[in-house]
Every structure is written in structure tokens, then in C-alpha cells.
Motif scaffolding. Structure first.
Motif, mmCIF file in Angstrom:
data_model
loop_
_atom_site.group_PDB
_atom_site.id
_atom_site.type_symbol
_atom_site.label_atom_id
_atom_site.label_comp_id
_atom_site.label_asym_id
_atom_site.label_seq_id
_atom_site.Cartn_x
_atom_site.Cartn_y
_atom_site.Cartn_z
ATOM 1 N N TRP A 153 -44.718 -89.978 7.436
ATOM 2 C CA TRP A 153 -44.592 -91.009 8.241
ATOM 3 C C TRP A 153 -42.771 -90.551 8.940
ATOM 4 O O TRP A 153 -42.013 -90.431 8.519
ATOM 5 C CB TRP A 153 -44.316 -92.290 7.506
ATOM 6 C CG TRP A 153 -45.507 -92.650 6.917
ATOM 7 C CD1 TRP A 153 -46.511 -93.682 7.504
ATOM 8 C CD2 TRP A 153 -46.107 -92.269 5.661
ATOM 9 N NE1 TRP A 153 -47.344 -93.705 6.660
ATOM 10 C CE2 TRP A 153 -47.327 -93.001 5.306
ATOM 11 C CE3 TRP A 153 -45.595 -91.730 4.368
ATOM 12 C CZ2 TRP A 153 -47.995 -92.869 4.535
ATOM 13 C CZ3 TRP A 153 -46.305 -91.519 3.294
ATOM 14 C CH2 TRP A 153 -47.606 -92.280 3.230
ATOM 15 N N VAL A 159 -40.210 -95.449 19.333
ATOM 16 C CA VAL A 159 -41.404 -95.183 18.614
ATOM 17 C C VAL A 159 -42.017 -94.133 19.600
ATOM 18 O O VAL A 159 -42.758 -93.185 18.946
ATOM 19 C CB VAL A 159 -42.446 -96.500 18.636
ATOM 20 C CG1 VAL A 159 -43.918 -95.950 18.147
ATOM 21 C CG2 VAL A 159 -41.800 -97.636 17.760
ATOM 22 N N ALA A 160 -41.824 -93.922 20.997
ATOM 23 C CA ALA A 160 -42.402 -92.857 21.646
ATOM 24 C C ALA A 160 -41.749 -91.346 21.257
ATOM 25 O O ALA A 160 -42.780 -90.440 20.986
ATOM 26 C CB ALA A 160 -42.168 -93.201 23.023
ATOM 27 N N ARG A 161 -40.552 -91.601 21.006
ATOM 28 C CA ARG A 161 -40.064 -90.249 20.205
ATOM 29 C C ARG A 161 -40.612 -90.065 18.924
ATOM 30 O O ARG A 161 -40.912 -88.787 18.930
ATOM 31 C CB ARG A 161 -38.515 -90.470 20.288
ATOM 32 C CG ARG A 161 -37.862 -90.388 21.700
ATOM 33 C CD ARG A 161 -36.325 -90.363 21.281
ATOM 34 N NE ARG A 161 -35.841 -88.844 20.823
ATOM 35 C CZ ARG A 161 -34.801 -88.969 20.128
ATOM 36 N NH1 ARG A 161 -33.805 -89.808 20.059
ATOM 37 N NH2 ARG A 161 -34.710 -87.546 19.589
ATOM 38 N N GLN A 163 -43.673 -90.762 18.132
ATOM 39 C CA GLN A 163 -44.900 -90.221 18.176
ATOM 40 C C GLN A 163 -44.924 -88.670 18.623
ATOM 41 O O GLN A 163 -45.986 -87.825 18.443
ATOM 42 C CB GLN A 163 -45.617 -91.175 19.460
ATOM 43 C CG GLN A 163 -47.152 -90.692 19.515
ATOM 44 C CD GLN A 163 -48.063 -90.749 18.371
ATOM 45 O OE1 GLN A 163 -48.303 -91.764 17.880
ATOM 46 N NE2 GLN A 163 -48.463 -89.512 18.038
ATOM 47 N N CYS A 166 -44.425 -86.497 15.798
ATOM 48 C CA CYS A 166 -45.521 -86.416 15.230
ATOM 49 C C CYS A 166 -46.518 -85.295 15.899
ATOM 50 O O CYS A 166 -47.106 -84.669 15.145
ATOM 51 C CB CYS A 166 -46.206 -87.692 14.878
ATOM 52 S SG CYS A 166 -45.220 -88.811 13.941
ATOM 53 N N SER A 167 -46.801 -85.465 17.024
ATOM 54 C CA SER A 167 -47.693 -84.656 17.696
ATOM 55 C C SER A 167 -47.296 -83.051 17.558
ATOM 56 O O SER A 167 -48.034 -82.242 17.471
ATOM 57 C CB SER A 167 -47.635 -84.873 19.309
ATOM 58 O OG SER A 167 -48.221 -86.384 19.589
ATOM 59 N N SER A 179 -47.603 -89.771 11.096
ATOM 60 C CA SER A 179 -47.695 -91.213 11.638
ATOM 61 C C SER A 179 -46.366 -91.691 12.123
ATOM 62 O O SER A 179 -45.411 -91.510 11.377
ATOM 63 C CB SER A 179 -48.501 -92.262 10.738
ATOM 64 O OG SER A 179 -49.792 -91.442 10.068
ATOM 65 N N PRO A 180 -45.973 -92.144 13.418
ATOM 66 C CA PRO A 180 -44.933 -92.897 13.624
ATOM 67 C C PRO A 180 -44.718 -94.286 12.959
ATOM 68 O O PRO A 180 -45.653 -94.860 12.992
ATOM 69 C CB PRO A 180 -45.170 -92.736 15.032
ATOM 70 C CG PRO A 180 -46.596 -93.102 15.444
ATOM 71 C CD PRO A 180 -47.126 -92.107 14.630
#
Length: 310
Positions: A153, A159-161, A163, A166-167, A179-180
Motif C-alpha cells: 500500500w 493520490v495521483a502520485r 497511483q 504503484c504503476s 494499491s494507492p
């Protein structure tokens, strides 16, 4: 003398060799067999400093020189730049010049791995990371490579950062689940995780006060007296272990601002050497706080020396 760039330095510091080297260095430093004074901080300007970190042992010695220029983004340059000079203690013969930020990232992540191996009851399968910077990426890679952690996690204010982090992590390590999480969710609905690692420069606590007893919390990012990642209440409830007791007294803002009783703070080198009473887990696993130390760069230099000999 071998001159290694960032990629070559990383390749010469595999975690399966770096973690045992850190364990050895931590015990040697605790025993006084490594001489490593506190790092010298020389101001350059309002946003910049020069850091000097020497360490000397019987077989090998290093000097790390690091510059931190906080405004370098506008110049298109890294904030942190530097080198680690490795030399033979007996003769002064230069052995290698290493990429300083890479050494720092990998030995810092390896110290976290050593803390987990020493303080956690079992090999972790899951981890929650607070932060999405260089150290967070290094820690995520280290947890996958050393322990085979497959569930992550990632927490960030943006949250965009989280995400994007995570990618990128999933691309580097296919098969893991990352998962973000939004930072505000942490205080309300914390996932059940084996390890929680804070990797920020926050001035207010980012680690929740209430943690499951089986969760090992590690603070890495706060390295100045005005920085805080651990809440005081959690520090009061759990046993406290640090990588370097002397450095923590001056740099661990979490512990300093919480006014901890330093007599109950233990150095990991002493624990590895079997000194002192066994840690009590009656109120949960200990917390582990790291601030960094030149002895850990010396440990990395030993690994590089040995890899170059292979």
C-alpha cells in the motif's frame, strides 16, 4: 581505482550481501571497532549544505561527500549529489569512487531490511509505505528483492502520485499488488500490514497512533530535529530501537520532540551482539528509527570491494 556510476554502484550492492555487511558493521560500530564521528554539516547558502561523513576500520575506510541543493529543480539537476571515496586503511590506496546518492539509497533501505530481519517475528509478506520519493522506491525494490514482499500500500497526500508510484512499481516487479491510499484514510482505516515504513520529511506525525501489535513501524525520512514521523503516544507505548544512538540524540526529531527516555532506547548493534535485556513485545513490536551513519557507507564499501574482487 574503480570509478562506478549510479548503475554500476547499484549492481555492486546486492541486498543479500549488503544486509549481512550492515549487521557486521553495526556490531563493530557499537564495539568501537569502527571510528565514525558525527557528520559534519557545512552551510553553503540558505538552501544548500555540504555533508562530510568519514568512517575508519582496520581493513577499509571511506569518506562520503554529499551536497544538498534544495533549489536544484529549477536548474534541472538532482537535489542530492555526491561521492563515496573508498581506500585501504593501511596504505591509503584508493580502491573505488562510488555514486554517493546510490550508496545512500541502498544502504538506507538495507538498514531497514536489517531492522525487519532483527525485530519482526517472521518474514514480511506485506508493507505499507508512506512517501513516494527516491527512498520509497529504493525501499519497495529492496522489500521485493530481499523478502519477496508481494503486497504494497502506498500512501501520499497526492493520490495521483501514489497511483503513478504503484504503476511504476508493478512494471519493475510484475506479479506484485500495489494499491494507492490517500493520507487521510490512514487514521481511520489502516490496512492490516506486516511492516509500515515512513519515508517523508514531514514536520508532523504521519504514522498512526494506533497500530496492530504485529505491525513493525519504521521511521526513515525524518532526519532533522524539526522533522517528525512517529507520534509521541506510539513511542511511549513501544520499545524503541535506533540504528545509531548518538546520531539519534541529535537528529531524530521524532524522539527528541517526544522527550523520550533515552535510557530505554536501544541501538541495533547492541541487540545484534546480544547485549542488554531481551526486547519486550507485551505492548506490540518495537519501533525502529534510522538516521544514517557513515559506518553504513563503510559496510557498503566492503561489499563493493568484495564484488570487484569476484
Amino acid at each position: 581505482m574503480h570509478i562506478l556510476d549510479a548503475q554500476q554502484t547499484a549492481q555492486a550492492l546486492p541486498y543479500d550481501r549488503l544486509v549481512p555487511a550492515l549487521a557486521q558493521a553495526a556490531q563493530e560500530f557499537a564495539d568501537g571497532r569502527i571510528t565514525a564521528p558525527e557528520r559534519q554539516v557545512v552551510p553553503i547558502d540558505a538552501a544548500s549544505v555540504l555533508l562530510g561523513m568519514p568512517a575508519v576500520s582496520a581493513d577499509l575506510s571511506i569518506t562520503k561527500l554529499i551536497t544538498v541543493h534544495a533549489d536544484n529543480a529549477r536548474h534541472g539537476l538532482p537535489v542530492i549529489q555526491g561521492e563515496v571515496i573508498v581506500f585501504d586503511t593501511r596504505t591509503g590506496r584508493r580502491i573505488a569512487l562510488l555514486h554517493g546518492p546510490t550508496v545512500t539509497a541502498r544502504r538506507t533501505a538495507a538498514m531497514t531490511l536489517l531492522g525487519i530481519r532483527t525485530l519482526a517475528p517472521a518474514k514480511p509478506k506485506s508493507a505499507l509505505l508512506i512517501g513516494v520519493g527516491v527512498q520509497a522506491a529504493a525501499h519497495a525494490d529492496a522489500l521485493v528483492e530481499f523478502f519477496g514482499v508481494s503486497q504494497f500500500w502506498i500512501v501520499a497526500r497526492d493520490v495521483a502520485r501514489a497511483q503513478a508510484f504503484c504503476s511504476e512499481l508493478s512494471i519493475r516487479h510484475p506479479g506484485i499488488v500495489a494499491s494507492p491510499l490517500a493520507a487521510e484514510i490512514m487514521q481511520q482505516d489502516l490496512p492490516a500490514t506486516d511492516v509500515l515504513i515512513a519515508l517523508t520529511t514531514s514536520r508532523t506525525p504521519v504514522i498512526p497512533v494506533k497500530l496492530a501489535p504485529h505491525t513493525l513501524a519504521i521511521g526513515v525520512g525524518a532526519f532533522k530535529p524539526d522533522m517528525v514521523e512517529f507520534p509521541a503516544q506510539l513511542l511511549a507505548e513501544r520499545a524503541i530501537v535506533v540504528d545509531d544512538l548518538g546520531g539519534a540524540r541529535h537528529e531524530a526529531g521524532d524522539l527528541i520532540q517526544a522527550g523520550v527516555d533515552w535510557s530505554r532506547v536501544r541501538a541495533i548493534g547492541d541487540i545484534l551482539a546480544g547485549r542488554g535485556e531481551p526486547l519486550s513485545a507485551d505492548r506490540g513490536l518495537p519501533v525502529f528509527k534510522t538516521v544514517g551513519q557513515a559506518s553504513w557507507d563503510l559496510a557498503a564499501a566492503r561489499v563493493v570491494r568484495d564484488v570487484l574482487r569476484d
